[in-house]
Design an enzyme around this catalytic site. Structure first.
Site, PDB file in Angstrom:
ATOM      1  N   ASP A 469     -37.886 -29.220  56.893  1.00 25.80           N
ATOM      2  CA  ASP A 469     -38.242 -28.765  55.555  1.00 25.80           C
ATOM      3  C   ASP A 469     -39.751 -28.579  55.453  1.00 25.80           C
ATOM      4  OD1 ASP A 469     -38.535 -31.710  55.628  1.00 25.80           O
ATOM      5  OD2 ASP A 469     -39.083 -31.499  53.520  1.00 25.80           O
ATOM      6  N   SER A 470     -40.158 -27.553  54.714  1.00 24.91           N
ATOM      7  CA  SER A 470     -41.570 -27.282  54.435  1.00 24.91           C
ATOM      8  C   SER A 470     -42.344 -27.111  55.736  1.00 24.91           C
ATOM      9  CB  SER A 470     -42.138 -28.402  53.560  1.00 24.91           C
ATOM     10  OG  SER A 470     -43.400 -28.055  53.047  1.00 24.91           O
TER      11      SER A 470
END
Length: 802
Positions: A469-470
């Site tokens: 994520d991210s």
């Protein structure tokens, strides 16, 4: 943010006429407000933009006429002025939003995925207009009531007027991007001096209004209390951080000295703005790592899924051989990470819901690193489960500067249970101490080690998924690109949640949302990227901590903790006693007043912002005419592998547009003319419109990107076609209101244009980082389940039982 849709003191004039409900319990009142909010939301969703604007203008004019007839009092004048401002901003905003919406479809991935920064900006402005419409209706219906809370409604209207003014400025910026960018492209490409001028202008906009009463208005209501808690903790944490009180004492102080920020939204917004503009990356590193504290992480794990295996492993820096996919008889050497700090171990966390074959082997035990009491397992071991066909290699987010696998462990445990597969989460070294390419080298090394030793991890390795994520999504893409460059096995697929694919300082419509995003402000994004790129950061005074040693730090922090408990109780008491003693003009507040010491005086006295309203808290409508009018108040050289030295230039980047896309873009409205593009991104606003400017002074933010950020192993969106064609199937889950949305849309469009398998799912009304909030509400749970579904597709696993 206090709103009539949230929990607040019960006022009879705002309740339904039913005596039963008026005298009902608190839960009954909450249920009534939830139903009223849902009904209002449904009605507003069915209204188009023009109808909503016309309704708002009509209500504003009606309220203006009423309050202008209430005498010359200051409050009546301010209410008249705020409704005049709402009318002006609504009429000015509607044409620009209509124009953006008319061409927004040209930037979607496909007709089934209507998502891009232009749509998000229009949606956000529409949410603000909807709230103003609801509030204006409420004022028109209740303004004659003796229970009408003048000061509360005035403060909320002023806050949302400031917000809609700033949103109008963002709409003009988006319009300028639309007419300046190349057709079909969301990110600005061209002369860096032009984008620097744009960013220099953009960062001067006032932001505090979005962090006070309006905090999180664009997100689902269940998220807003969490955001308010985070913002209160952030500003309290920032206060103590500025005094160099780091460590345990900061966290304790944040819990006991945030009272004044909880009761004063304007104060909180001004302090929040000061923090995001002035504090360096070390502050954000410390704040984001609060969840790493033993007490908080233990509480999070108590509420999460119980797993049989959660072990931290230390992989020694030893080179090993991997077979080439083109010819398994040949091998390539995988060297340990070397950049910046030399060879060192790589830490990973193995998580498995069941104890599987190989996970309790002596060979794996040699890699286990003790974590204290958490690693002790005294219960009897169940029978081993067979090795899973699948393996998930996870790379956590945190802006490349913060967090570890421990921060993400709660939702990873749920994944392990739902997927029935072991998960290996990589704890890569963090910037600014370990800038690019150290994290990439460590993640690639750990990935290759997992592929080679999957039997020890409880998997046969038939199917391997990279998930992150991210910042972790960025590393998933770059690890896969590096695996292809080395010729070793690439993963069978990638699941990236709200990934960052463009780290170059540039503008896009979704990046404009960073002005109001409490989790991803533009200045914070810029500081994290600069740290990862190896640019110099402000020195952090930690020499005293190094001199104290571990026992000295514990003694110091214990003393500070007890001192903060004592002072914290006093601060809470003072905060509530202050409510009755503050004057109507902030300029009369003593300069030595401790409750205001940490906030910029300029922010508290700026003419455009809400003035002191504490003296108005008890005002009723008949007091309006009794009040007399008064005055308003340098990137280091890196030793990279051969494949990392290849950077993309504008000539090698082919942004997504095929012949079919080009023909569609050519049909855009006449406003997309070359004449408009020549005017530049920094063109002035329309005559007579002046957005609010930041009062916190100049902000340090790099406006020119270091050359290293154009490296495709740092910004995969800039990778040439030949590199992107080596990627496995990609599944992206993005957030519609995320400043990084355009990263996902443009990356998916590039892959789709190259014929690569890619899916893009966009969740509504949730902030960046929803995976860490998976247990917060139904919306975040559904979004997290969508990520699990995408991983399941990669691993070819059957769906969950119905």
């Amino acid at each position: 943010m206090e709103s009539p849709w949230e929990t607040r003191p019960w006022v009879a004039s705002e309740a339904p006429a039913s005596k039963t409900v008026q005298e009902g319990s608190k839960s009954q009142r909450r249920r009534w407000w939830r139903k009223a909010r849902a009904k209002a939301s449904r009605l507003l969703q069915r209204m188009d933009l023009r109808t909503m604007t016309q309704s708002l203008v009509t209500l504003a004019e009606d309220n203006m006429a009423f309050f202008s007839s209430q005498g010359p009092g200051e409050t009546a004048r301010r209410l008249t002025g705020v409704f005049a401002g709402i009318r002006e901003q609504a009429l000015g905003l509607e044409p620009t939003l209509g124009r953006l919406l008319s061409v927004a479809h040209l930037f979607d991935l496909d007709t089934e995925t209507p998502a891009n920064g232009y749509r998000s900006l229009v949606h956000t402005a529409r949410c603000c207009l909807a709230h103003l419409l609801h509030k204006s209706r409420y004022v028109a219906s209740n303004r004659r009531s003796i229970f009408f809370r003048t000061s509360h409604n005035l403060a909320e209207l002023e806050a949302y007027l400031a917000a809609i003014t700033q949103l109008r400025a963002l709409a003009y910026y988006a319009q300028r991007l639309l007419t300046t960018n190349q057709p079909g492209r969301l990110f600005f490409e061209g002369d860096e001096r032009v984008i620097a001028d744009f960013l220099r202008e953009y960062v001067t906009l006032h932001k505090g209004c979005f962090y006070g009463r309006c905090l999180g208005f664009q997100f689902t209501p269940a998220i807003r209390p969490f955001l308010q808690t985070i913002s209160i903790g952030l500003v309290s944490f920032g206060e103590h951080y500025k005094r160099n009180e780091t460590g345990i004492s900061v966290t304790a102080s944040s819990l006991f000295t945030g009272g004044r920020f909880a009761i004063d939204p304007e104060l909180r917004g001004a302090e929040f703005e000061r923090i995001i503009q002035n504090l360096d990356v070390h502050f954000w590193k410390a704040f984001w790592n609060i969840t790493e504290i033993q007490v908080l992480s233990s509480l999070a794990n108590m509420a999460s899924t119980t797993v049989r295996v959660s072990r931290l492993l230390s992989l020694p820096p030893i080179a090993f051989e991997m077979p080439l996919t083109s010819d398994p008889e040949l091998t390539v050497t995988i060297s340990p990470p070397l950049a910046h700090t030399g060879p060192g171990p790589v830490f990973v966390r193995l998580i498995s819901y069941d104890l599987r074959e190989g996970q309790d082997s002596k060979e794996l035990s040699g890699f286990i690193r003790s974590e204290g009491p958490r690693s002790l397992e005294l219960r009897l071991r169940p029978q081993q489960a067979p090795r899973s066909r699948a393996l998930v290699v996870h790379i956590h987010g945190g802006g490349f500067v913060a967090q570890t696998s421990k921060s993400h462990e709660p939702y990873l445990k749920s994944w392990a249970q739902e997927l029935g597969a072991p998960i290996l989460s990589i704890d890569y070294s963090l910037a600014p101490e370990a800038p690019f390419p150290r994290a990439l080298e460590e993640c690639f090394y750990a990935y290759c080690w997992a592929v080679k030793h999957c039997a020890l991890l409880g998997s046969t390795g038939e199917r391997i998924c990279l998930a992150g994520d991210s910042a972790g999504g960025n590393l998933c893409f770059t690890v896969s690109l590096r695996a292809a460059a080395y010729g070793v096995r690439v993963p069978d697929g990638i699941m990236a949640a709200y990934p960052a694919t463009m780290l170059q300082s540039t503008a896009s419509p979704s990046r404009l949302l960073s002005l109001m995003d409490p989790l991803l402000p533009l200045s914070v994004l810029s500081k994290c990227v600069s740290a990862y790129a190896g640019e110099k950061t402000e020195d952090h005074p930690d020499s005293n901590q190094k001199a104290l040693g571990m026992m000295g730090l514990m003694q110091r922090d214990t003393a500070l903790l007890f001192r903060d408990l004592r002072l914290g109780a006093s601060s809470w008491l003072n905060a509530f006693l202050e409510l009755g003693g503050q004057k109507s003009h902030l300029k009369l507040v003593s300069k030595t007043e401790p409750m205001r010491r940490s906030v910029s005086e300029a922010a508290l006295t700026q003419p455009e912002g809400p003035l002191g309203t504490d003296s108005l808290k008890g005002l009723k409508l008949h007091d309006l005419s009794l009040r007399s009018s008064c005055e308003t108040p340098d990137a280091p050289e890196l030793s990279l592998s051969a494949e990392t030295l290849r950077t993309s230039t504008p000539s090698t980047v082919n942004f997504l547009l095929g012949s079919e896309d080009r023909s569609e873009v050519s049909e855009a409205p006449e406003e997309l003319s070359n004449k408009d593009r020549v005017r530049g991104v920094g063109a002035a606003f329309p005559e007579g419109f002046h957005p609010r400017r930041c009062s916190q002074g100049a902000m340090w933010m790099p406006l020119y990107s270091a050359p290293i950020v154009k490296n495709p192993f740092m910004s995969p969106l800039l990778a040439p076609d030949s590199m992107l064609q080596t990627l496995p199937p990609v599944h992206i889950v993005a957030c519609a209101l995320d400043p990084m949305l355009d990263d996902s849309v443009m990356f998916a469009r590039r892959l789709r244009g190259l014929g690569q398998p890619v899916t893009l799912r966009v969740v509504e009304d949730l902030p960046h980082g929803f995976l860490s909030l998976a247990a917060l509400c139904q919306e975040t749970r559904q979004a997290a389940a969508l990520c699990v579904e995408r991983i399941r597709l990669v691993l070819n696993l059957p769906g969950p039982p119905v």
